[in-house]
Design a protein around this motif. Structure first.
Motif, PDB file in Angstrom:
ATOM      1  N   GLN A  39       0.847  -1.194   0.000  1.00 54.35           N
ATOM      2  CA  GLN A  39       0.000   0.000   0.000  1.00 54.35           C
ATOM      3  C   GLN A  39       0.884   1.246   0.000  1.00 54.35           C
ATOM      4  OE1 GLN A  39      -3.307   0.137  -0.117  1.00 54.35           O
ATOM      5  NE2 GLN A  39      -3.578  -2.069  -0.112  1.00 54.35           N
ATOM      6  N   SER A  41       2.644   4.550  -1.404  1.00 54.09           N
ATOM      7  CA  SER A  41       2.475   5.582  -2.429  1.00 54.09           C
ATOM      8  C   SER A  41       3.727   6.449  -2.538  1.00 54.09           C
ATOM      9  CB  SER A  41       1.250   6.444  -2.117  1.00 54.09           C
ATOM     10  OG  SER A  41       1.426   7.093  -0.878  1.00 54.09           O
ATOM     11  N   GLU A 166      -7.150  -3.376  -7.402  1.00 52.07           N
ATOM     12  CA  GLU A 166      -6.514  -2.761  -6.231  1.00 52.07           C
ATOM     13  C   GLU A 166      -5.610  -1.599  -6.647  1.00 52.07           C
ATOM     14  OE1 GLU A 166      -5.386  -2.103  -2.296  1.00 52.07           O
ATOM     15  OE2 GLU A 166      -6.992  -3.371  -3.052  1.00 52.07           O
ATOM     16  N   ARG A 170      -6.089   2.386  -5.834  1.00 46.15           N
ATOM     17  CA  ARG A 170      -4.996   3.126  -5.191  1.00 46.15           C
ATOM     18  C   ARG A 170      -4.668   4.419  -5.925  1.00 46.15           C
ATOM     19  NH1 ARG A 170      -0.426  -1.100  -4.538  1.00 46.15           N
ATOM     20  NH2 ARG A 170      -2.045  -2.469  -3.790  1.00 46.15           N
ATOM     21  N   HIS A 171      -4.935   4.417  -7.231  1.00 44.74           N
ATOM     22  CA  HIS A 171      -4.658   5.591  -8.070  1.00 44.74           C
ATOM     23  C   HIS A 171      -5.904   6.469  -8.245  1.00 44.74           C
ATOM     24  CE1 HIS A 171      -1.054   3.289  -9.001  1.00 44.74           C
ATOM     25  NE2 HIS A 171      -0.544   4.388  -9.516  1.00 44.74           N
TER      26      HIS A 171
END
Length: 195
Positions: A39, A41, A166, A170-171
């Motif tokens: 997870q 970023s 997923e 996330r984006h």
């Protein structure tokens, strides 16, 4: 190493090929599980979607040739800038293309492209379409679930589309699937523009 050195006709050729194939399958499964659980970023950056598309297609082209699949490019994504993890977006493209190629065992056409979204002004859209058998309506709602697969045992992990969904989430993007039995499937990934 042994499969490269062993001579054709040796009784160990077939068992070694099976071992190699299963080891590669296990490696892919572990890689997908690790990618699915990440997870992070910290690796987000602004990049051109067209470059991600081009790099990913270089990795898919050999698989397509072997399987008699013609790749058609529909929009190269030039000038579309997004904020995200370049490697993860490439993984999305590769997974969608690999699934599309698998859906066309007798060959076919894979159309891939990136262009401005027609539905969401300012957003970028990746589109991956195949001329395969299509996805039955009764299982379409399950295709993004982890470990759900329609492939025979040993051929798929059921993590490819779950990982794609997923990464897209996330984006802050969306993914949609349109499919018609006997005609093919289209996946559309919409990504917000770089701010």
């Amino acid at each position: 190493s042994l499969t490269k050195r062993i001579k054709e006709g040796d009784p160990f050729v077939l068992p070694l090929q099976h071992i190699e194939r299963e080891a590669l399958r296990c490696k892919a499964l572990v890689t997908n599980i690790l990618a699915f659980s990440r997870q992070d970023s910290k690796t987000f950056q602004v990049f051109e979607l067209g470059k991600a598309l081009e790099s990913a297609l270089l990795l898919v082209e050999a698989q397509a040739r072997i399987r008699s699949v013609i790749i058609r490019r529909k929009g190269d994504g030039t000038g579309l800038r997004v904020h995200g993890d370049l490697n993860q977006i490439q993984q999305v493209i590769i997974n969608l293309c690999s699934n599309a190629i698998d859906a066309m065992p007798g060959g076919g056409t894979l159309s891939v492209g990136a262009a401005p979204s027609a539905d969401k002004p300012g957003f970028a859209e990746l589109r991956v379409a195949d001329t395969g058998s299509g996805i039955p309506e009764d299982i379409r709602s399950k295709i993004f679930e982890p470990f759900f697969t329609t492939k025979e045992a040993g051929k798929g992990t059921g993590l490819g589309l779950a990982l794609v969904a997923e990464i897209v989430a996330r984006h802050n993007g969306t993914i949609a699937c349109e499919s018609e039995l006997g005609k093919g499937t289209t996946f559309r990934v919409t990504l917000p523009p770089a701010s």
